[in-house]
Design a protein around this motif. Structure first.
Motif, PDB file in Angstrom:
ATOM      1  N   GLN A 128      24.964  32.742  38.115  1.00  0.00           N
ATOM      2  CA  GLN A 128      25.808  33.594  37.276  1.00  0.00           C
ATOM      3  C   GLN A 128      26.274  34.839  38.034  1.00  0.00           C
ATOM      4  OE1 GLN A 128      23.277  34.495  33.923  1.00  0.00           O
ATOM      5  NE2 GLN A 128      22.452  36.327  34.888  1.00  0.00           N
ATOM      6  N   ASP A 129      25.545  35.246  39.074  1.00  0.00           N
ATOM      7  CA  ASP A 129      25.983  36.357  39.903  1.00  0.00           C
ATOM      8  C   ASP A 129      27.203  35.960  40.738  1.00  0.00           C
ATOM      9  OD1 ASP A 129      23.836  37.853  38.934  1.00  0.00           O
ATOM     10  OD2 ASP A 129      22.519  37.170  40.545  1.00  0.00           O
ATOM     11  N   PHE A 130      27.179  34.741  41.271  1.00  0.00           N
ATOM     12  CA  PHE A 130      28.332  34.238  42.008  1.00  0.00           C
ATOM     13  C   PHE A 130      29.546  34.130  41.081  1.00  0.00           C
ATOM     14  CE2 PHE A 130      24.841  32.928  44.669  1.00  0.00           C
ATOM     15  CZ  PHE A 130      25.335  32.934  45.959  1.00  0.00           C
ATOM     16  N   ASP A 131      29.295  33.706  39.858  1.00  0.00           N
ATOM     17  CA  ASP A 131      30.387  33.574  38.900  1.00  0.00           C
ATOM     18  C   ASP A 131      30.961  34.945  38.546  1.00  0.00           C
ATOM     19  OD1 ASP A 131      31.990  31.858  37.234  1.00  0.00           O
ATOM     20  OD2 ASP A 131      30.913  32.649  35.506  1.00  0.00           O
ATOM     21  N   TRP A 132      30.095  35.948  38.444  1.00  0.00           N
ATOM     22  CA  TRP A 132      30.557  37.320  38.201  1.00  0.00           C
ATOM     23  C   TRP A 132      31.477  37.770  39.325  1.00  0.00           C
ATOM     24  CZ3 TRP A 132      29.592  41.555  41.400  1.00  0.00           C
ATOM     25  CH2 TRP A 132      29.967  42.809  40.895  1.00  0.00           C
ATOM     26  N   LEU A 133      31.087  37.491  40.563  1.00  0.00           N
ATOM     27  CA  LEU A 133      31.910  37.871  41.711  1.00  0.00           C
ATOM     28  C   LEU A 133      33.265  37.179  41.667  1.00  0.00           C
ATOM     29  CD1 LEU A 133      32.417  39.151  44.469  1.00  0.00           C
ATOM     30  CD2 LEU A 133      31.203  37.199  45.506  1.00  0.00           C
ATOM     31  N   ARG A 134      33.269  35.900  41.365  1.00  0.00           N
ATOM     32  CA  ARG A 134      34.537  35.170  41.325  1.00  0.00           C
ATOM     33  C   ARG A 134      35.476  35.758  40.267  1.00  0.00           C
ATOM     34  NH1 ARG A 134      36.748  31.810  38.089  1.00  0.00           N
ATOM     35  NH2 ARG A 134      34.856  31.739  36.830  1.00  0.00           N
ATOM     36  N   ILE A 135      34.929  36.070  39.102  1.00  0.00           N
ATOM     37  CA  ILE A 135      35.748  36.639  38.025  1.00  0.00           C
ATOM     38  C   ILE A 135      36.307  38.002  38.437  1.00  0.00           C
ATOM     39  CG2 ILE A 135      35.678  37.554  35.679  1.00  0.00           C
ATOM     40  CD1 ILE A 135      33.631  35.355  35.027  1.00  0.00           C
ATOM     41  N   LYS A 136      35.483  38.824  39.077  1.00  0.00           N
ATOM     42  CA  LYS A 136      35.938  40.135  39.519  1.00  0.00           C
ATOM     43  C   LYS A 136      37.029  40.013  40.573  1.00  0.00           C
ATOM     44  CE  LYS A 136      33.506  42.845  36.962  1.00  0.00           C
ATOM     45  NZ  LYS A 136      34.189  43.691  35.955  1.00  0.00           N
ATOM     46  N   LEU A 137      36.890  39.047  41.475  1.00  0.00           N
ATOM     47  CA  LEU A 137      37.919  38.841  42.483  1.00  0.00           C
ATOM     48  C   LEU A 137      39.234  38.401  41.841  1.00  0.00           C
ATOM     49  CD1 LEU A 137      35.891  37.035  45.312  1.00  0.00           C
ATOM     50  CD2 LEU A 137      36.723  39.395  45.302  1.00  0.00           C
ATOM     51  N   GLU A 138      39.145  37.538  40.849  1.00  0.00           N
ATOM     52  CA  GLU A 138      40.360  37.097  40.153  1.00  0.00           C
ATOM     53  C   GLU A 138      41.033  38.252  39.427  1.00  0.00           C
ATOM     54  OE1 GLU A 138      39.278  33.886  37.600  1.00  0.00           O
ATOM     55  OE2 GLU A 138      39.551  32.366  39.158  1.00  0.00           O
ATOM     56  N   ASP A 139      40.224  39.147  38.844  1.00  0.00           N
ATOM     57  CA  ASP A 139      40.781  40.265  38.080  1.00  0.00           C
ATOM     58  C   ASP A 139      41.420  41.321  38.990  1.00  0.00           C
ATOM     59  OD1 ASP A 139      40.012  39.093  35.736  1.00  0.00           O
ATOM     60  OD2 ASP A 139      38.174  40.275  35.504  1.00  0.00           O
ATOM     61  N   THR A 140      40.778  41.592  40.120  1.00  0.00           N
ATOM     62  CA  THR A 140      41.238  42.692  40.976  1.00  0.00           C
ATOM     63  C   THR A 140      42.159  42.240  42.094  1.00  0.00           C
ATOM     64  OG1 THR A 140      39.231  42.503  42.328  1.00  0.00           O
ATOM     65  CG2 THR A 140      39.182  44.061  40.499  1.00  0.00           C
ATOM     66  N   GLN A 141      42.191  40.946  42.394  1.00  0.00           N
ATOM     67  CA  GLN A 141      43.068  40.416  43.439  1.00  0.00           C
ATOM     68  C   GLN A 141      43.910  39.272  42.885  1.00  0.00           C
ATOM     69  OE1 GLN A 141      41.135  42.902  46.438  1.00  0.00           O
ATOM     70  NE2 GLN A 141      43.098  41.911  46.298  1.00  0.00           N
ATOM     71  N   PRO A 142      44.741  39.548  41.878  1.00  0.00           N
ATOM     72  CA  PRO A 142      45.448  38.460  41.194  1.00  0.00           C
ATOM     73  C   PRO A 142      46.495  37.760  42.051  1.00  0.00           C
ATOM     74  CG  PRO A 142      46.270  40.585  40.463  1.00  0.00           C
ATOM     75  CD  PRO A 142      45.082  40.872  41.318  1.00  0.00           C
ATOM     76  N   THR A 143      46.924  38.402  43.143  1.00  0.00           N
ATOM     77  CA  THR A 143      47.961  37.789  43.974  1.00  0.00           C
ATOM     78  C   THR A 143      47.390  36.850  45.018  1.00  0.00           C
ATOM     79  OG1 THR A 143      47.947  39.583  45.612  1.00  0.00           O
ATOM     80  CG2 THR A 143      49.389  39.845  43.692  1.00  0.00           C
ATOM     81  N   HIS A 144      46.068  36.738  45.060  1.00  0.00           N
ATOM     82  CA  HIS A 144      45.429  35.923  46.104  1.00  0.00           C
ATOM     83  C   HIS A 144      44.716  34.710  45.514  1.00  0.00           C
ATOM     84  CE1 HIS A 144      46.220  38.499  49.554  1.00  0.00           C
ATOM     85  NE2 HIS A 144      45.935  39.545  48.798  1.00  0.00           N
ATOM     86  N   LEU A 145      44.567  33.701  46.349  1.00  0.00           N
ATOM     87  CA  LEU A 145      43.860  32.484  45.965  1.00  0.00           C
ATOM     88  C   LEU A 145      42.370  32.718  46.112  1.00  0.00           C
ATOM     89  CD1 LEU A 145      43.701  29.450  45.298  1.00  0.00           C
ATOM     90  CD2 LEU A 145      44.015  28.999  47.758  1.00  0.00           C
ATOM     91  N   ILE A 146      41.640  32.604  45.009  1.00  0.00           N
ATOM     92  CA  ILE A 146      40.191  32.797  45.019  1.00  0.00           C
ATOM     93  C   ILE A 146      39.514  31.438  45.230  1.00  0.00           C
ATOM     94  CG2 ILE A 146      38.205  33.759  43.814  1.00  0.00           C
ATOM     95  CD1 ILE A 146      40.517  35.745  44.434  1.00  0.00           C
ATOM     96  N   PRO A 147      38.649  31.306  46.234  1.00  0.00           N
ATOM     97  CA  PRO A 147      37.955  30.030  46.444  1.00  0.00           C
ATOM     98  C   PRO A 147      37.186  29.617  45.193  1.00  0.00           C
ATOM     99  CG  PRO A 147      37.634  31.490  48.319  1.00  0.00           C
ATOM    100  CD  PRO A 147      38.288  32.307  47.242  1.00  0.00           C
ATOM    101  N   PRO A 148      37.071  28.319  44.936  1.00  0.00           N
ATOM    102  CA  PRO A 148      36.381  27.861  43.733  1.00  0.00           C
ATOM    103  C   PRO A 148      34.866  27.837  43.897  1.00  0.00           C
ATOM    104  CG  PRO A 148      37.179  25.971  44.955  1.00  0.00           C
ATOM    105  CD  PRO A 148      37.663  27.193  45.705  1.00  0.00           C
ATOM    106  N   LEU A 149      34.190  27.941  42.784  1.00  0.00           N
ATOM    107  CA  LEU A 149      32.744  27.736  42.726  1.00  0.00           C
ATOM    108  C   LEU A 149      32.458  26.319  42.243  1.00  0.00           C
ATOM    109  CD1 LEU A 149      31.309  30.976  41.072  1.00  0.00           C
ATOM    110  CD2 LEU A 149      30.848  30.155  43.382  1.00  0.00           C
ATOM    111  N   PRO A 150      31.283  25.780  42.577  1.00  0.00           N
ATOM    112  CA  PRO A 150      30.913  24.481  41.981  1.00  0.00           C
ATOM    113  C   PRO A 150      30.750  24.631  40.475  1.00  0.00           C
ATOM    114  CG  PRO A 150      29.013  25.483  43.030  1.00  0.00           C
ATOM    115  CD  PRO A 150      30.207  26.314  43.428  1.00  0.00           C
ATOM    116  N   GLU A 151      30.898  23.541  39.762  1.00  0.00           N
ATOM    117  CA  GLU A 151      30.754  23.603  38.309  1.00  0.00           C
ATOM    118  C   GLU A 151      29.385  24.151  37.927  1.00  0.00           C
ATOM    119  OE1 GLU A 151      33.450  19.959  38.979  1.00  0.00           O
ATOM    120  OE2 GLU A 151      31.728  20.895  39.948  1.00  0.00           O
ATOM    121  N   LYS A 152      29.352  24.845  36.798  1.00  0.00           N
ATOM    122  CA  LYS A 152      28.100  25.467  36.368  1.00  0.00           C
ATOM    123  C   LYS A 152      27.069  24.441  35.948  1.00  0.00           C
ATOM    124  CE  LYS A 152      26.250  28.939  33.190  1.00  0.00           C
ATOM    125  NZ  LYS A 152      26.566  29.944  32.148  1.00  0.00           N
TER     126      LYS A 152
END
Length: 436
Positions: A128-152
């Motif tokens: 869930q910490d990795f998922d938090w990071l991914r969400i924050k990256l999507e929110d603050t860097q919307p113009t960039h492609l965020i690498p995917p996480l494995p399914e929860k």
């Protein structure tokens, strides 16, 4: 499969972007032309703000700061001396409490960047910490492609999420996620990524949030009021078409690969039952005992080789396919965000074009919106090129490994069957004994 630290670590660039102004980072920022661009003008005041009927809006402009950094990093990647951030995920541990059971992973970081207080960090993070990071990256860097996480939740073919197989597969995926972020010349400088790698207590940041928050996420959530996008530029339309075809191809390969693995697993069960039959038969045969035992051993060797081949395909081949299926979804999401920003820009231009009053200067909000479009286009194109390069490398390595493992499998089977040929041939001494 062991959870050892990978031999090689992906890296990030050495350029800092803290002092580089990004059009989406603040509403009052002013875009300045890039020094490597000629006399290209970025002022919308020098353009006709009226929206020509059926004519695409000219959004050519200097590349954004982050895209320039992307190009610099792509060149720097050829030189191993620029590496300054190393991240790896290993040492999974199971935690059991009265409330829940979960797995944590050790995240180790080595860096020479001035943004970090120490040269080395070692923290433990759960999924869930990795998922938090991914969400924050999507929110603050919307113009960039965020690498995917494995399914929860449970992956294909895996039932127990605490099994060694599942945990190791997830560890590899989380490790790749962080390496891809660390390898990105913009995402790797994100404040949330810094906190994720260095903070001992991440929960404090989850609750309070960071002080250096921006409105970047809000800027791409603009509701266009039902305005319909006139159409993507050709290069972005081509991206969407490519992703659709790529999705179809990967889906077909994944389904067939799943069937092959299932059939191999069923064949493996048959082989393991097949060999012992020859062993039990050998006990009733005098002259044939040695050849029959040889056949039993041969079948066992072939079964072992098939087991290794099937395991490699499950552990190495399928996860790469799945990662790129998720990557496609991430790319489509970024394309939709880009479309929203373009639709906002077109709506504002159309509103200006139909105004009756005299205009001596273009509205500020239109200039800002044009900046967002141009920034989004530049960042997305840079990330698209980076993604294509990674894809070529990943699949070249994947297919080479698959070829090598199939060669090894068939060589082992060939060697096993060749080894029993002497046992099946008549020996000279036996022939002499029978003729005398």
């Amino acid at each position: 499969m062991s959870a050892s630290t990978p031999k090689t670590l992906c890296t990030s660039g050495q350029q800092s972007i803290q002092d580089i102004c990004h059009p989406l980072s603040a509403e009052e920022s002013v875009r300045t032309p890039s020094p490597d661009v000629g006399n290209t003008t970025g002022s919308i005041g020098e353009k006709d703000l009226s929206l020509p009927n059926g004519t695409p809006v000219d959004t050519s402009s200097p590349a954004s700061s982050s895209s320039l950094l992307n190009r610099l990093q792509l060149d720097d990647d050829l030189d191993g001396e620029t590496r300054d951030l190393f991240v790896t995920v290993d040492d999974p541990k199971k935690h059991v409490s009265t409330m829940e059971t979960y797995i944590t992973y050790r995240v180790s970081t080595k860096t020479t960047r001035v943004e970090f207080d120490l040269p080395e960090y070692s923290v433990r993070r759960r999924y869930q910490d990795f998922d938090w990071l991914r969400i924050k990256l999507e929110d603050t860097q919307p113009t960039h492609l965020i690498p995917p996480l494995p399914e929860k939740f449970v992956m294909k073919g895996v039932v127990d999420r605490f099994s060694e197989e599942f945990v190791e597969t997830r560890r590899k995926a989380l490790d790749k996620f962080l390496k891809r972020v660390a390898d990105h010349p913009v995402l790797s400088f994100n404040e949330h990524f810094n906190v994720f790698l260095s903070a001992k207590d991440l929960n404090a940041y989850k609750k309070q949030g960071l002080a250096l928050l921006t409105k970047m996420g809000e800027s791409v959530k603009y509701v266009t009021g039902g305005y319909k996008l006139r159409g993507r530029p050709l290069e972005f339309a081509a991206m969407g078409d490519y992703l659709d075809v790529f999705t179809q191809k990967l889906g077909t390969i994944d389904r067939i690969a799943q069937r092959i693995i299932k059939e191999q697993s069923e064949y493996l069960v048959e082989l393991r039952e097949y060999g012992p039959v020859y062993s039990s038969w050998a006990g009733f045969e005098g002259p044939l005992q040695e050849p029959l035992e040889g056949v039993a051993g041969c079948v066992a060797n072939c079964a072992g080789a098939l087991d290794e081949l099937t395991e490699d395909m499950s552990d190495d081949f399928l996860p790469v396919l799945r990662e790129y299926v998720l990557y496609i979804e991430s790319m489509k999401t970024v394309l939709k965000k880009r479309d929203n920003v373009q639709a906002e820009y077109e709506a504002k231009l159309e509103a200006v074009a139909f105004r009756k009053e005299e205009r001596t200067a273009p509205p500020t909000d239109v200039e800002k919106c044009q900046d967002r479009v141009e920034c989004f286009n530049a960042d997305l194109k840079a990330d698209w090129d980076r993604w294509q390069n990674n894809k070529r490398q990943d699949f070249r390595q994947l297919l080479t490994g698959m070829a090598d493992r199939n060669i090894q499998y068939y060589e082992k089977c060939l060697s096993a069957w060749e080894s029993i040929i002497p046992l099946l041939q008549d020996r000279p001494e036996n022939t002499k004994t029978e003729t005398s």
